[in-house]
Design a protein around this motif. Structure first.
Motif, PDB file in Angstrom:
ATOM      1  N   LEU A   2       0.814  -1.218   0.000  1.00  0.00           N
ATOM      2  CA  LEU A   2       0.000   0.000   0.000  1.00  0.00           C
ATOM      3  C   LEU A   2       0.848   1.269   0.000  1.00  0.00           C
ATOM      4  CD1 LEU A   2      -2.741  -1.231   2.472  1.00  0.00           C
ATOM      5  CD2 LEU A   2      -2.901  -1.026  -0.012  1.00  0.00           C
ATOM      6  N   SER A   3       2.166   1.121  -0.075  1.00  0.00           N
ATOM      7  CA  SER A   3       3.065   2.275  -0.092  1.00  0.00           C
ATOM      8  C   SER A   3       3.232   2.788  -1.520  1.00  0.00           C
ATOM      9  CB  SER A   3       4.431   1.892   0.477  1.00  0.00           C
ATOM     10  OG  SER A   3       5.341   2.960   0.316  1.00  0.00           O
ATOM     11  N   THR A   8      10.054 -11.682  -5.138  1.00  0.00           N
ATOM     12  CA  THR A   8       9.029 -11.028  -5.950  1.00  0.00           C
ATOM     13  C   THR A   8       8.826  -9.599  -5.476  1.00  0.00           C
ATOM     14  OG1 THR A   8       7.928 -13.162  -6.255  1.00  0.00           O
ATOM     15  CG2 THR A   8       6.645 -11.185  -6.753  1.00  0.00           C
ATOM     16  N   GLU A   9       9.031  -8.651  -6.377  1.00  0.00           N
ATOM     17  CA  GLU A   9       8.907  -7.236  -6.045  1.00  0.00           C
ATOM     18  C   GLU A   9       7.488  -6.761  -6.328  1.00  0.00           C
ATOM     19  OE1 GLU A   9      10.826  -3.614  -8.216  1.00  0.00           O
ATOM     20  OE2 GLU A   9      12.314  -4.421  -6.798  1.00  0.00           O
ATOM     21  N   LEU A  10       6.891  -6.084  -5.340  1.00  0.00           N
ATOM     22  CA  LEU A  10       5.536  -5.558  -5.485  1.00  0.00           C
ATOM     23  C   LEU A  10       5.568  -4.039  -5.476  1.00  0.00           C
ATOM     24  CD1 LEU A  10       3.615  -7.818  -2.912  1.00  0.00           C
ATOM     25  CD2 LEU A  10       3.913  -8.191  -5.366  1.00  0.00           C
ATOM     26  N   GLY A  11       4.986  -3.431  -6.497  1.00  0.00           N
ATOM     27  CA  GLY A  11       4.819  -1.987  -6.529  1.00  0.00           C
ATOM     28  C   GLY A  11       3.532  -1.608  -5.819  1.00  0.00           C
ATOM     29  N   HIS A  12       3.190  -0.337  -5.846  1.00  0.00           N
ATOM     30  CA  HIS A  12       1.984   0.175  -5.195  1.00  0.00           C
ATOM     31  C   HIS A  12       0.734  -0.566  -5.687  1.00  0.00           C
ATOM     32  CE1 HIS A  12      -0.723   2.961  -3.281  1.00  0.00           C
ATOM     33  NE2 HIS A  12      -1.238   3.320  -4.440  1.00  0.00           N
ATOM     34  N   LEU A  13      -0.044  -1.072  -4.753  1.00  0.00           N
ATOM     35  CA  LEU A  13      -1.305  -1.802  -4.965  1.00  0.00           C
ATOM     36  C   LEU A  13      -1.149  -3.186  -5.593  1.00  0.00           C
ATOM     37  CD1 LEU A  13      -3.759   1.064  -5.981  1.00  0.00           C
ATOM     38  CD2 LEU A  13      -3.395   0.054  -3.728  1.00  0.00           C
TER      39      LEU A  13
END
Length: 187
Positions: free
Chosen positions: A91-92, A102-107
């Motif tokens: 959520l950042s 695994t890289e997660l972007g916003h949302l």
């Protein structure tokens, strides 16, 4: 019938164990608002939010570099099974979150593996899911790590064996012999 025979079968509860680490945790005390002593019950339809905004997040990280709402964990039942799991959502808007590699972007969101490492900034969180049967709630149990969860992997220090001269085996303790190491193996 005895009271034990008449008693309802006790349902086991899914427990999410989270072990936190930050290199400055002793000086900055960013985990001071987390409850490391007891398991906490969370309703199955609630979202467990982590961040620095105590009006929104149940799990507060007291650090200005952490987003107001950093990430959330949502409990769910997998389709056509009795198995439950968690999904994690970043959520950042400013900081990427990694789950294992695994890289997660916003949302962005993914299913949380049964054992994984969650990282953002200098924060490391080891997440481990202990399965249960209850569909009404789950529990969280927070732990504090004294050492980094992720250790840098390094190659063993290899001593070259000279073609001529003194063999390193002369320096080994009596009864020990040199061990062959594949230079592609990590320690």
């Amino acid at each position: 019938m005895t009271s034990i025979e008449e008693a309802k079968t006790e349902e086991t509860v899914t427990c999410l164990h989270l072990t936190f680490y930050h290199p400055g945790q002793e000086e900055k005390m960013m985990f001071r608002c987390l409850n490391f002593c007891n398991r906490e019950q969370v309703r199955a339809d609630d979202t467990a939010k982590f961040g620095r905004d105590s009006s929104v997040c149940h799990y507060n990280l007291m650090d200005t570099r952490v987003s107001r709402i950093q990430f959330s964990l949502q409990f769910y039942r997998k389709l056509n099974t009795s198995e439950c799991g968690f999904e994690i959502k970043n959520l950042s808007k400013k900081t990427k979150l990694t789950v294992n590699q695994t890289e997660l972007g916003h949302l962005n969101k993914i299913d949380l593996p049964w054992k994984c490492t969650i990282c953002f900034g200098d924060y490391q969180i080891l997440a481990e899911i202990q399965e249960g049967e209850s569909m009404d709630y789950f529990e969280t149990h927070l732990h504090l790590a004294e050492a980094p969860i992720l250790q840098e992997r390094c190659l063993p220090s290899l001593q070259p064996i000279p073609e001529t001269g003194i063999s390193p085996s002369l320096f080994l303790p009596q009864g020990k012999s040199p061990t062959e190491i594949d230079e592609n193996e990590l320690c």
